[in-house]
Write a protein that holds these residues in place. Structure first.
Motif, PDB file in Angstrom:
ATOM      1  N   LYS A 101      -4.945  -2.662  15.431  1.00 22.90           N
ATOM      2  CA  LYS A 101      -5.919  -3.337  14.297  1.00 22.90           C
ATOM      3  C   LYS A 101      -7.116  -2.375  14.070  1.00 22.90           C
ATOM      4  O   LYS A 101      -7.656  -2.359  13.097  1.00 22.90           O
ATOM      5  N   TYR A 161      -4.078  -4.390  -2.754  1.00 26.34           N
ATOM      6  CA  TYR A 161      -4.798  -5.854  -2.452  1.00 26.34           C
ATOM      7  C   TYR A 161      -5.142  -5.683  -0.949  1.00 26.34           C
ATOM      8  O   TYR A 161      -4.227  -5.262  -0.070  1.00 26.34           O
ATOM      9  N   GLN A 162      -6.287  -6.229  -0.625  1.00 26.40           N
ATOM     10  CA  GLN A 162      -6.565  -6.223   1.033  1.00 26.40           C
ATOM     11  C   GLN A 162      -5.739  -7.454   1.568  1.00 26.40           C
ATOM     12  O   GLN A 162      -5.736  -8.445   0.599  1.00 26.40           O
ATOM     13  N   GLN A 163      -5.817  -7.722   2.808  1.00 24.94           N
ATOM     14  CA  GLN A 163      -4.973  -8.620   3.420  1.00 24.94           C
ATOM     15  C   GLN A 163      -5.753 -10.137   2.900  1.00 24.94           C
ATOM     16  O   GLN A 163      -5.008 -11.182   2.627  1.00 24.94           O
ATOM     17  N   GLU A 164      -7.077 -10.046   2.867  1.00 21.26           N
ATOM     18  CA  GLU A 164      -7.699 -11.406   2.491  1.00 21.26           C
ATOM     19  C   GLU A 164      -7.235 -11.805   1.301  1.00 21.26           C
ATOM     20  O   GLU A 164      -7.225 -12.919   0.822  1.00 21.26           O
ATOM     21  N   GLN A 165      -7.330 -10.674   0.274  1.00 21.86           N
ATOM     22  CA  GLN A 165      -6.742 -11.131  -1.158  1.00 21.86           C
ATOM     23  C   GLN A 165      -5.419 -11.485  -1.252  1.00 21.86           C
ATOM     24  O   GLN A 165      -5.315 -12.393  -2.259  1.00 21.86           O
ATOM     25  N   LYS A 206       0.640  -1.156   0.087  1.00 27.27           N
ATOM     26  CA  LYS A 206      -0.096   0.150  -0.003  1.00 27.27           C
ATOM     27  C   LYS A 206       0.853   1.433  -0.097  1.00 27.27           C
ATOM     28  O   LYS A 206       1.984   1.146   0.566  1.00 27.27           O
ATOM     29  N   CYS A 241      -3.542   3.950  -0.006  1.00 31.12           N
ATOM     30  CA  CYS A 241      -4.219   2.884  -1.149  1.00 31.12           C
ATOM     31  C   CYS A 241      -3.445   1.580  -1.204  1.00 31.12           C
ATOM     32  O   CYS A 241      -2.396   1.379  -1.208  1.00 31.12           O
ATOM     33  N   TYR A 242      -4.503   0.575  -0.968  1.00 29.93           N
ATOM     34  CA  TYR A 242      -4.145  -0.706  -1.160  1.00 29.93           C
ATOM     35  C   TYR A 242      -4.184  -1.407  -2.430  1.00 29.93           C
ATOM     36  O   TYR A 242      -5.294  -1.133  -3.109  1.00 29.93           O
TER      37      TYR A 242
END
Length: 256
Positions: free
Chosen positions: A151, A67-71, A60, A64-65
């Protein structure tokens, strides 16, 4: 097509200076089929990669990411199952606020072989390159490394506990919470405690600001310091000035 055993290796890329990556990390990069790398990884390190490896930026920048962590988790598994050896390349050390443990756990659930190559953490290396030891006899017997943002995007409660100690405090990802951090140390009467803020540590773009708990916010404003940066609070910060002073005296004596 030759079947390759699906594997994930989480690799620490070090604090920024490309020369601070380990020999083992370089060897692993040469065996990678896919490399997923973060924003804080010095891209010079990718020159060590297997020339046929797929390189995927998953970091990121400025909130701006890519990808998200799950992705990212899903991408690791999908690429490993299809191509074989996935290397997850992370800045610093992947087990110090790097979410490396989470990615390993996710990969293991899908039967991937897993391995870790530790990296040199910015929490240790960045102060060291500025002549700031985290421990020093007579000054600090221990140190805390704390995330500035949890978090839930709140300030870690551990900073309030650390402020009561005589330890050196290193705060990662804490620049947005600097006013709150300052208030916690002021509440403990540590207004004159030395503070260093080091931006882009160990790189050509490195900047440093030195002050006290009472003055550091003004120092940040005057020197336009921002992320990525680490915050070091403790008497050990004075060691940097002491070393520089000694070097100046030696230079004067040598040239006189």
């Amino acid at each position: 097509m030759i079947f390759k055993n699906p594997k994930l290796t989480v690799v620490g890329a070090g604090p920024g200076d490309a020369e601070l990556i380990t020999l083992k990390a370089i060897r692993v990069l040469k065996t990678a089929d896919v490399i997923l790398f973060d924003a804080l990884v010095n891209e010079e390190i990718l020159e060590y990669a297997n020339p046929t490896a797929e390189l995927i930026f998953v970091g990121k920048r400025k909130g701006c990411y890519a990808y998200q962590q799950e992705q990212i988790n899903e991408l690791i598994v999908a690429r490993a199952q299809k191509f074989g050896h996935v290397v997850r390349l992370k800045g610093g050390d992947p087990f110090i606020f790097g979410r490396g443990a989470e990615e390993l756990e996710y990969a293991a659930k899908f039967g991937l072989e897993t391995a870790v190559v530790p990296g040199i953490s910015s929490a240790l290396a960045v102060p060291a390159t500025q002549h700031i030891p985290l421990t020093k006899r007579g000054f600090s017997e221990s140190f805390w490394v704390i995330t500035g943002t949890t978090k839930t995007h709140e300030l870690s409660a551990d900073i309030a506990l650390a402020a009561k100690s005589n330890a050196t405090i290193v705060v990662l990802m804490g620049m947005s919470k600097l006013p709150q951090i300052v208030q916690l140390f002021q509440a403990q009467g540590k207004n004159q405690l030395p503070v260093a803020i080091i931006q882009n540590g160990t790189t050509a773009d490195e900047k440093i600001g030195i002050g006290t708990v009472d003055t550091i916010i003004k120092v940040v404003e005057n020197q336009e310091l921002s992320n990525p940066a680490i915050i070091v609070l403790g008497e050990v910060v004075r060691h940097r000035e002491s070393i520089l002073h000694i070097q100046e005296q030696v230079a004067v004596a040598y040239n006189s």
